[in-house]
Design a protein around this motif. Sequence first.
Motif, PDB file in Angstrom:
ATOM      1  N   THR A 182       0.834  -1.203   0.000  1.00 46.51           N
ATOM      2  CA  THR A 182       0.000   0.000   0.000  1.00 46.51           C
ATOM      3  C   THR A 182       0.866   1.248   0.000  1.00 46.51           C
ATOM      4  O   THR A 182       1.914   1.289   0.625  1.00 46.51           O
ATOM      5  CB  THR A 182      -0.923   0.071   1.239  1.00 46.51           C
ATOM      6  OG1 THR A 182      -0.132   0.373   2.394  1.00 46.51           O
ATOM      7  CG2 THR A 182      -1.668  -1.232   1.472  1.00 46.51           C
ATOM      8  N   GLU A 185       3.033   6.357  -3.185  1.00 46.02           N
ATOM      9  CA  GLU A 185       4.360   6.616  -3.730  1.00 46.02           C
ATOM     10  C   GLU A 185       4.954   5.407  -4.425  1.00 46.02           C
ATOM     11  O   GLU A 185       6.019   5.488  -5.016  1.00 46.02           O
ATOM     12  CB  GLU A 185       5.302   7.071  -2.583  1.00 46.02           C
ATOM     13  CG  GLU A 185       5.793   5.973  -1.627  1.00 46.02           C
ATOM     14  CD  GLU A 185       4.775   5.527  -0.565  1.00 46.02           C
ATOM     15  OE1 GLU A 185       3.560   5.659  -0.802  1.00 46.02           O
ATOM     16  OE2 GLU A 185       5.209   5.029   0.480  1.00 46.02           O
ATOM     17  N   GLY A 248       1.210   1.620   5.601  1.00 42.76           N
ATOM     18  CA  GLY A 248      -0.064   2.191   6.040  1.00 42.76           C
ATOM     19  C   GLY A 248      -0.544   1.750   7.406  1.00 42.76           C
ATOM     20  O   GLY A 248      -1.689   2.001   7.776  1.00 42.76           O
ATOM     21  N   ASP A 255      -2.680   6.773   6.815  1.00 43.10           N
ATOM     22  CA  ASP A 255      -2.502   5.352   7.100  1.00 43.10           C
ATOM     23  C   ASP A 255      -3.889   4.752   7.346  1.00 43.10           C
ATOM     24  O   ASP A 255      -4.377   4.701   8.460  1.00 43.10           O
ATOM     25  CB  ASP A 255      -1.572   5.162   8.311  1.00 43.10           C
ATOM     26  CG  ASP A 255      -0.126   5.523   7.957  1.00 43.10           C
ATOM     27  OD1 ASP A 255       0.237   5.366   6.772  1.00 43.10           O
ATOM     28  OD2 ASP A 255       0.616   5.947   8.844  1.00 43.10           O
TER      29      ASP A 255
HETATM   30 MG    MG Z   1       2.408   4.405   3.329  1.00 46.56          MG
END
Ligand code: MG
Length: 420
Positions: A182, A185, A248, A255
Amino acid sequence: MEHLSVSEAQRVVLESAVVFGAEQVKLEQSLGRVLAEEVCANRDLPPYDISAMDGYALRSADLGNIPAALEIIEDIKAGDMPTKTLAPGQCARIMTGAPLPQGADAVIRVEETEAKPDNRVQINQAVKPGNDIRRLGESMRNGEVVLTSGTEITPGVIGVLATVKRAQVQVYRRPRVAILSTGNELENLDEPVDPNKIPDANSYALLAQVQALGIEPVLLGIARDDPDELARYLKRGLEYDVLLVSGGTSVGVHDYVRPTIEALGVQMLFWRVAMKPGHPVAFGKVPSANAAESAGTFVFGLPGNPVSSMVCFVQFVAPALRRMMGHARIHRRTIEARLTHNVKHQPGRTEFIRVLLAKEQGGYAATSTGAQGSGMLLSMARADGLAVLPAECNGLAAGSMVAVQLLDGMVFQDDAGIKE
Ligand code: MG
Ligand code: AMP
């Protein structure tokens, strides 16, 4: 209860992890699986006293005066049954694995003898009764338990299973594992390099950690930091026995793993563990709607930092998967090693330091693999093991002994070769 020690968290995980059911596989396909049954010998082996050498079966009492000449009355090959009984002064030529004739109480190997005319042989050395005989049942006794449930099937175990004629074996079912990364980026392996992104290492490092246990996991891909998208991916993951989600899991505003996963019915058993790296590691489970068919889904929320994710896998996921797979041995082997340098440590969390191990007089020396940042995957790639600094320790001085959990590469070494 949110902030557990590593051992407490490990206990929580292992108390939830159930051993999966059994299935039958062909012997040739069983390497690396775990036996789900006790296996007994189905006959005595050897089935009678047999020769351990190519040579002569004889009566040891005939060798009072050396050299002694004996009459050869029979030639017994492996697979033959002897037909004659040895009288004093007689012997039988015998091959390795062939049954001993009546009257014989020892075997002498051919190297200690000389052929003579007229079916005679000269014996150049005395032997004791029982010499070079493999006794009936010395390898295994009919009905004896030779392998227990929980044994990993290695090549040696396969040899034993073939010996007791098991063309099919009962092994534990392997959990089905899904892996999800997850983060907005993240850049997938097959995407072109974008200087503003971070390559997704976790999917592949975790894939390999699971594969190393003999399980072929499924990669679900990368979910963006968006509650709806995350929920869609997590739902797919919950169709598996075990779901590994990385990233996350900390307390940033983006998150979303925690709230999303709880909204999907996952009961979280912990969110934080007092460890470094790997502080934000979570574990929970979805109870099964049909407990008879499945144990539900076990969910591990692993930290996004690649080293943290791998270290948490070693501490929690691997023992859980090994338990589910029925392994009797679920914990990684630990050795004691001498630290070659000082190590700083703030009391509070158990710390795992990536180390190289080198054999030295009387044991092993452990040396840090270099910069230990939790994003520095090279520290992990170069490591032979994880040195464990107990939570309460105030740092260790060079020369101290430290426990090191062995990583995968430690079975082999550069300077190969047996020392005799
Ligand atoms: Mg993250
Ligand atoms: P997070 O736990 O999501 O806050 O991520 C912590 C750090 O790990 C961030 O620097 C992320 O970019 C990085 N990270 C998260 N997921 C991955 C991944 N799959 N591969 C490599 N780095 C990651």
